[in-house]
Enzyme design. Structure first.
Site, PDB file in Angstrom:
ATOM      1  N   TYR A  21       0.860  -1.185   0.000  1.00 60.25           N
ATOM      2  CA  TYR A  21       0.000   0.000   0.000  1.00 60.25           C
ATOM      3  C   TYR A  21       0.889   1.224   0.000  1.00 60.25           C
ATOM      4  CZ  TYR A  21      -3.366   3.495   1.722  1.00 60.25           C
ATOM      5  OH  TYR A  21      -4.145   4.614   1.884  1.00 60.25           O
ATOM      6  N   ASP A  77       9.431   2.633  -0.697  1.00 58.12           N
ATOM      7  CA  ASP A  77       8.433   3.313   0.136  1.00 58.12           C
ATOM      8  C   ASP A  77       8.702   2.894   1.590  1.00 58.12           C
ATOM      9  OD1 ASP A  77       4.773   3.507   0.220  1.00 58.12           O
ATOM     10  OD2 ASP A  77       6.359   4.261   1.552  1.00 58.12           O
ATOM     11  N   LYS A  90       5.110   8.997   8.836  1.00 56.07           N
ATOM     12  CA  LYS A  90       4.871   8.510  10.199  1.00 56.07           C
ATOM     13  C   LYS A  90       5.903   9.024  11.210  1.00 56.07           C
ATOM     14  CE  LYS A  90       2.471   4.567   8.276  1.00 56.07           C
ATOM     15  NZ  LYS A  90       1.070   4.735   8.643  1.00 56.07           N
TER      16      LYS A  90
HETATM   17  P1  KE4 Z   1      -0.566   8.355   4.626  1.00 54.09           P
HETATM   18  O1  KE4 Z   1      -1.080   9.090   3.395  1.00 54.09           O
HETATM   19  O2  KE4 Z   1      -1.642   7.520   5.291  1.00 54.09           O
HETATM   20  O3  KE4 Z   1       0.185   9.268   5.574  1.00 54.09           O
HETATM   21  O4  KE4 Z   1       0.555   7.316   4.123  1.00 54.09           O
HETATM   22  C1  KE4 Z   1       0.244   6.427   3.095  1.00 54.09           C
HETATM   23  C2  KE4 Z   1       1.204   5.248   3.171  1.00 54.09           C
HETATM   24  C3  KE4 Z   1       2.212   5.150   2.233  1.00 54.09           C
HETATM   25  N1  KE4 Z   1       3.086   4.119   2.261  1.00 54.09           N
HETATM   26  C4  KE4 Z   1       3.007   3.167   3.217  1.00 54.09           C
HETATM   27  C5  KE4 Z   1       4.007   2.045   3.209  1.00 54.09           C
HETATM   28  C6  KE4 Z   1       1.996   3.217   4.209  1.00 54.09           C
HETATM   29  O5  KE4 Z   1       1.917   2.241   5.136  1.00 54.09           O
HETATM   30  C7  KE4 Z   1       1.075   4.279   4.191  1.00 54.09           C
HETATM   31  C8  KE4 Z   1      -0.053   4.406   5.202  1.00 54.09           C
HETATM   32  N2  KE4 Z   1      -0.164   3.356   6.140  1.00 54.09           N
HETATM   33  C9  KE4 Z   1      -1.503   3.111   6.657  1.00 54.09           C
HETATM   34  C10 KE4 Z   1      -1.430   1.929   7.629  1.00 54.09           C
HETATM   35  N3  KE4 Z   1      -1.021   0.734   6.988  1.00 54.09           N
HETATM   36  C11 KE4 Z   1      -2.092   4.317   7.285  1.00 54.09           C
HETATM   37  C12 KE4 Z   1      -3.265   4.046   8.170  1.00 54.09           C
HETATM   38  C13 KE4 Z   1      -4.560   4.503   7.553  1.00 54.09           C
HETATM   39  O6  KE4 Z   1      -4.717   4.360   6.321  1.00 54.09           O
HETATM   40  O7  KE4 Z   1      -5.397   4.991   8.332  1.00 54.09           O
END
Ligand code: KE4
Length: 423
Positions: A144, A239, A267
């Site tokens: 993701y 990523d 994060k």
């Molecule tokens: P954000 O746009 O949510 O800050 O980051 C996207 C993203 C990009 N790349 C990786 C590897 C990620 O894990 C994420 C976001 N992670 C999720 C949890 N697996 C965020 C939690 C959510 O969607 O509420």
């Protein structure tokens, strides 16, 4: 455990917010629970609006490697807030955090800050396409990379729960240049490059995927991605939104001794504030506006409060012995957790301080494997742990996170509960 205020709060939230949440996975739909409404968090303890306390293993999806509300980080934030919270004009903290990122990730010769991992990845992909003048992006099933249209293809995390692991509202044309392959399938990568290599702008990968649950790269897989992208003059994007500053001070790339062309971070880097980053080779980053023709922008990018939280966080992480201590705690915990699940048909995947319990006896090396695990047993486990005041990441396609704030007592209680889990 009584949660009347959370239940009432959720009913009201549902009136104004889709699904009552501002990010789908928080709705706890995959575990059939009503979301907690949190009053406060400190260290590893969450306190909900009913006064219930929980030991947190989700830590705002991996942000709080130091634990919630770390006193030194909060002190830095309070100082920053007293000086104004956004200028829309450069401030010293932006260069300060960029230097710390560059020190930990030397491959990130230039860094641009944004407000979310989605923005970081979206921008890195646009930059890769601009630099190579090619269109195809290769990702991997179950990884993701945020919710930009062209990356919602066979995605993990909250998307995994949708049919087809994609999203409505994304025209086919927007994903026409996105190819998703099975993670760890080197042959599939080689076949695609043999067929379309000259048209591939970049491969983007979570070097240790955490959005299908934690899945480990098999020996040579990441190295092959590095080699074949060099061979075909495509770019390699790591990523590291989750793995950055988690698997080591230099993320997965330092742990594996690999150097991608571009890296995305999120994060931990924001210390709990909306901040993320993308960066890499200076020759690629030189194409970014205002220097070059690849546009990217953001009102609150490099926000001084987020920068101060990130700087303080990284300075604590950079203290000698931090990662060694966390790794030692994690190794001991995982050794005991392996014993605790020995006869339970549960598979533990872990890397650094990241871990996932898959409810299957089979190995989990791909998204297809992860989808074979039993969601009902996961749901029962989540509820069982919640009833015993542990908050886990509420989906079978997510990771759980250790922090330097988790106590031996909390970890011992966790292990005892797992050992006694009836399901
Ligand atoms: P954000 O746009 O949510 O800050 O980051 C996207 C993203 C990009 N790349 C990786 C590897 C990620 O894990 C994420 C976001 N992670 C999720 C949890 N697996 C965020 C939690 C959510 O969607 O509420």
């Amino acid at each position: 455990m009584n949660r009347p205020h959370s239940i009432k709060a959720y009913e009201e939230a549902l009136r104004y917010i889709p699904g009552g949440v501002n990010s789908p996975v928080r709705a706890l739909r995959s575990v059939g629970e009503t979301p907690l409404f949190i009053q406060k968090a400190k260290g590893t303890t969450l306190t909900d609006i009913d006064g219930n306390r929980f030991t947190d293993f989700c830590l705002s999806w991996g942000v709080f490697i130091l634990g919630h509300a770390h006193p030194q980080v909060n002190k830095a934030i309070r100082k920053a807030v007293s000086q104004g919270t956004s200028y829309g004009i450069p401030s010293l903290g932006e260069t300060g955090l960029a230097k710390l990122v560059n020190q930990s990730f030397p491959g990130m010769e230039k860094v641009r800050f944004v407000n979310s991992g989605t923005e970081a990845v979206m921008s890195a992909v646009r930059l890769a396409r601009g630099f190579t003048r090619r269109n195809i992006i290769v990702k991997f099933d179950g990884c993701y990379h945020g919710h930009a249209d062209h990356l919602l293809v066979s995605a993990g995390s909250g998307v995994a729960g949708l049919s087809g692991s994609s999203s409505a509202g994304v025209p086919d044309a927007f994903t026409a240049y996105t190819v998703s392959l099975p993670f760890n399938d080197t042959e599939a990568v080689n076949r695609l490059f043999a067929e379309k290599g000259e048209a591939i702008a970049a491969v983007i990968v979570e070097p240790v995927p955490a959005n299908m649950g934690v899945v480990l790269p098999q020996a040579g897989f990441l190295e092959q991605l590095r080699n074949i992208t060099v061979q075909y003059k495509s770019l390699l994007i790591f990523d590291e939104v989750i793995t950055g500053f988690r698997l080591s001070a230099g993320g997965a790339q330092k742990r594996f001794g690999l150097k991608p062309d571009l890296t995305t971070l999120g994060k931990i880097i924001g210390g709990g504030f909306p901040a993320a980053a993308f960066g890499g080779r200076a020759d690629i980053m030189s194409l970014l506006a205002p220097d070059g023709p690849v546009y990217q922008a953001g009102t609150l990018s490099g926000n001084p409060v987020a920068m101060s939280a990130g700087i303080e966080t990284l300075q604590i992480l950079n203290q000698p012995g931090y990662y060694e201590n966390l790794e030692k705690t994690a190794a001991n915990f995982f050794a005991e957790l392996t014993d605790a699940i020995a006869d339970k048909k549960i598979r533990l995947n872990h890397a650094g301080s990241l871990f996932t319990l898959f409810f299957t006896a089979a190995e989990v090396n791909s998204f297809a494997d992860a989808k074979q695990a039993d969601p009902e047993r996961f749901s029962r486990f989540f509820k069982y742990m919640l009833a015993h005041h542990f908050y886990l990441s509420p989906s079978p396609f997510e990771a759980n996170f250790l922090s330097s704030a988790h106590s031996e007592t909390e970890l011992a209680r966790f292990l005892k509960l797992v050992k006694n889990f009836p399901g």
